[in-house]
Design an enzyme around this catalytic site. Structure first.
Site, PDB file in Angstrom:
ATOM      1  N   SER A 166       7.419  -6.277 -11.957  1.00 52.20           N
ATOM      2  CA  SER A 166       7.822  -4.688 -10.735  1.00 52.20           C
ATOM      3  C   SER A 166       9.080  -5.150 -10.637  1.00 52.20           C
ATOM      4  CB  SER A 166       7.573  -5.901  -9.540  1.00 52.20           C
ATOM      5  OG  SER A 166       8.472  -5.342  -8.095  1.00 52.20           O
ATOM      6  N   TYR A 190       6.932 -12.195  -2.478  1.00 51.99           N
ATOM      7  CA  TYR A 190       6.351 -10.809  -3.649  1.00 51.99           C
ATOM      8  C   TYR A 190       7.253 -11.338  -4.938  1.00 51.99           C
ATOM      9  CZ  TYR A 190       5.480  -6.792  -4.932  1.00 51.99           C
ATOM     10  OH  TYR A 190       4.507  -5.674  -6.813  1.00 51.99           O
TER      11      TYR A 190
HETATM   12  P1  NAP Z   1      -2.806  -1.057  -3.990  1.00 53.38           P
HETATM   13  O1  NAP Z   1      -3.263   0.045  -3.863  1.00 53.38           O
HETATM   14  O2  NAP Z   1      -3.076  -1.930  -2.372  1.00 53.38           O
HETATM   15  O3  NAP Z   1      -4.595  -1.332  -4.642  1.00 53.38           O
HETATM   16  C1  NAP Z   1      -4.318  -2.846  -5.136  1.00 53.38           C
HETATM   17  C2  NAP Z   1      -6.001  -3.532  -5.931  1.00 53.38           C
HETATM   18  O4  NAP Z   1      -6.495  -4.512  -6.036  1.00 53.38           O
HETATM   19  C3  NAP Z   1      -7.499  -2.826  -5.111  1.00 53.38           C
HETATM   20  O5  NAP Z   1      -8.162  -2.241  -6.431  1.00 53.38           O
HETATM   21  C4  NAP Z   1      -7.349  -4.029  -4.896  1.00 53.38           C
HETATM   22  O6  NAP Z   1      -9.296  -3.954  -4.330  1.00 53.38           O
HETATM   23  C5  NAP Z   1      -7.374  -5.313  -4.969  1.00 53.38           C
HETATM   24  N1  NAP Z   1      -7.601  -6.347  -5.449  1.00 53.38           N
HETATM   25  C6  NAP Z   1      -6.666  -6.982  -4.480  1.00 53.38           C
HETATM   26  N2  NAP Z   1      -7.154  -8.318  -4.748  1.00 53.38           N
HETATM   27  C7  NAP Z   1      -8.148  -8.826  -5.227  1.00 53.38           C
HETATM   28  C8  NAP Z   1      -8.496  -9.346  -5.844  1.00 53.38           C
HETATM   29  N3  NAP Z   1      -8.382 -10.869  -5.121  1.00 53.38           N
HETATM   30  N4  NAP Z   1      -9.312  -9.065  -6.302  1.00 53.38           N
HETATM   31  C9  NAP Z   1     -10.213  -7.917  -7.423  1.00 53.38           C
HETATM   32  N5  NAP Z   1      -8.798  -7.312  -6.919  1.00 53.38           N
HETATM   33  C10 NAP Z   1      -8.195  -7.328  -5.991  1.00 53.38           C
HETATM   34  O7  NAP Z   1      -1.766  -1.161  -4.536  1.00 53.38           O
HETATM   35  P2  NAP Z   1      -1.126  -0.952  -5.667  1.00 53.38           P
HETATM   36  O8  NAP Z   1       0.171  -0.041  -4.965  1.00 53.38           O
HETATM   37  O9  NAP Z   1      -1.572   0.034  -6.455  1.00 53.38           O
HETATM   38  O10 NAP Z   1      -0.102  -2.117  -6.785  1.00 53.38           O
HETATM   39  C11 NAP Z   1      -0.762  -2.613  -7.859  1.00 53.38           C
HETATM   40  C12 NAP Z   1      -0.153  -3.248  -8.872  1.00 53.38           C
HETATM   41  O11 NAP Z   1       1.311  -2.560  -8.858  1.00 53.38           O
HETATM   42  C13 NAP Z   1       0.061  -4.553  -8.278  1.00 53.38           C
HETATM   43  O12 NAP Z   1       0.458  -5.308  -8.669  1.00 53.38           O
HETATM   44  C14 NAP Z   1       1.403  -4.571  -7.267  1.00 53.38           C
HETATM   45  O13 NAP Z   1       2.006  -5.757  -6.686  1.00 53.38           O
HETATM   46  C15 NAP Z   1       2.075  -3.991  -8.377  1.00 53.38           C
HETATM   47  N6  NAP Z   1       3.885  -3.196  -7.831  1.00 53.38           N
HETATM   48  C16 NAP Z   1       3.218  -1.725  -6.740  1.00 53.38           C
HETATM   49  C17 NAP Z   1       4.425  -0.884  -6.514  1.00 53.38           C
HETATM   50  C18 NAP Z   1       4.126   0.601  -5.328  1.00 53.38           C
HETATM   51  O14 NAP Z   1       5.306   0.331  -5.362  1.00 53.38           O
HETATM   52  N7  NAP Z   1       3.181  -0.054  -4.955  1.00 53.38           N
HETATM   53  C19 NAP Z   1       5.908  -1.057  -7.059  1.00 53.38           C
HETATM   54  C20 NAP Z   1       6.452  -2.616  -7.976  1.00 53.38           C
HETATM   55  C21 NAP Z   1       4.255  -3.546  -8.638  1.00 53.38           C
HETATM   56  P3  NAP Z   1     -10.456  -4.424  -2.734  1.00 53.38           P
HETATM   57  O15 NAP Z   1      -9.551  -4.394  -2.163  1.00 53.38           O
HETATM   58  O16 NAP Z   1     -11.231  -4.015  -3.019  1.00 53.38           O
HETATM   59  O17 NAP Z   1     -10.012  -6.322  -4.051  1.00 53.38           O
END
Ligand code: NAP
Length: 252
Positions: A143, A156
């Site tokens: 991130s 985080y």
């Molecule tokens: P999101 O929309 O909340 O999706 C998270 C995904 O992870 C879902 O498919 C969820 O499915 C799964 N998940 C959560 N806990 C889990 C577990 N214990 N075991 C298996 N699967 C699990 O998140 P996102 O925004 O796409 O973020 C994805 C990644 O990118 C993360 O690592 C986040 O920190 C990183 N990131 C995001 C941003 C941003 O701006 N969005 C920026 C920088 C980095 P279930 O709930 O069904 O398990």
């Protein structure tokens, strides 16, 4: 025709946390590049629905990436059922926003487990097999907060800073066995995880002003970086974090 260095067709990839958001977009990109892709998340029904919306050779594997025995069984099941994994994207993650003084012990452990321990568990289990075969690509979704932080998200940022160093450590340990490990660092991307921020007009305006690209990122913006890091074009790239943030980490 695309350059052969970028050809990853026929490879098998696991993307953790890919039932929605960034993981789902990365899975779609890998499918478009001709990979066989395994979607992962805890909710099997949501995974089946996500897979039905994608086209290509797509599979699902529901398991909790924070639980060691489930991870070991999940990776074995994937390799038995789908085939040897060439590419792993450690993407599953969560955000918990609260002032640090009010942050609870249980939330601290939950966010460390979900964002950091998961990459260790899934990475170790997959790398046991990749190192034996002598090749593999692991991409850890870091991130902007692997480098910088704002009030209210210290835990985080701690997980994402540690994930950057875990990426370098994996590179040190597994590089000699032909496995390249890199990070991809998204900036502010519109997903479910960031919905509260996107809807906050003042915060959204700050993001647009603070980002040289002048906008929030889309999940699609992250696909090219992952395809590059998964490809032979990156065979001598390891231990790096590629920030895909519209320039935010580079400017004040
Ligand atoms: P999101 O929309 O909340 O999706 C998270 C995904 O992870 C879902 O498919 C969820 O499915 C799964 N998940 C959560 N806990 C889990 C577990 N214990 N075991 C298996 N699967 C699990 O998140 P996102 O925004 O796409 O973020 C994805 C990644 O990118 C993360 O690592 C986040 O920190 C990183 N990131 C995001 C941003 C941003 O701006 N969005 C920026 C920088 C980095 P279930 O709930 O069904 O398990």
């Amino acid at each position: 025709m695309s350059h052969p260095l970028f050809d990853i067709s026929g490879r098998t990839a696991l993307v953790t946390g890919s039932s929605r958001g960034i993981g789902l977009a990365l899975a779609q990109g890998l499918l478009e590049a001709g990979c066989t892709v395994v979607l992962n998340g805890r909710d099997g029904e949501r995974l089946t629905k996500a897979a039905a919306e994608l086209s290509g050779d797509v599979h699902t594997a529901a398991f909790d990436v924070t639980d060691g025995p489930s991870v070991a069984a999940g990776i074995k099941d994937i390799e038995d059922r789908v085939g040897p994994l060439d590419i792993l994207v450690n993407n599953a993650g969560m955000q918990l926003r609260a002032p640090l003084l009010e942050f609870t012990d249980s939330d601290w452990h939950r966010i460390i487990d979900t964002n950091l321990t998961s990459a260790f568990l899934v990475g170790r289990e997959t790398a046991r097999r990749m190192t034996e075969r002598g090749h593999g690509k692991i991409i850890n979704i870091c991130s902007l907060q692997s480098e910088v932080v704002r009030p209210g998200i210290a835990p985080y940022a701690a997980t994402k800073g540690a994930l950057k160093m875990l990426t370098k450590g994996m590179c040190a340990d597994w590089g000699p066995s032909g496995v390249q490990v890199n990070g991809l660092g998204p900036g502010y991307i519109e997903t479910e995880l960031t919905q509260p921020l996107v809807q906050d007009e003042e915060f959204s305006a700050w993001v647009r002003k603070r980002t040289p690209a002048g906008r929030w990122g889309s999940t699609r913006d992250l696909v090219g970086g992952v395809l590059f890091l998964a490809s032979p074009a990156a065979d001598f790239v390891s231990g790096q974090v590629l920030y895909v943030d519209g320039g935010m980490t580079s400017v004040l």
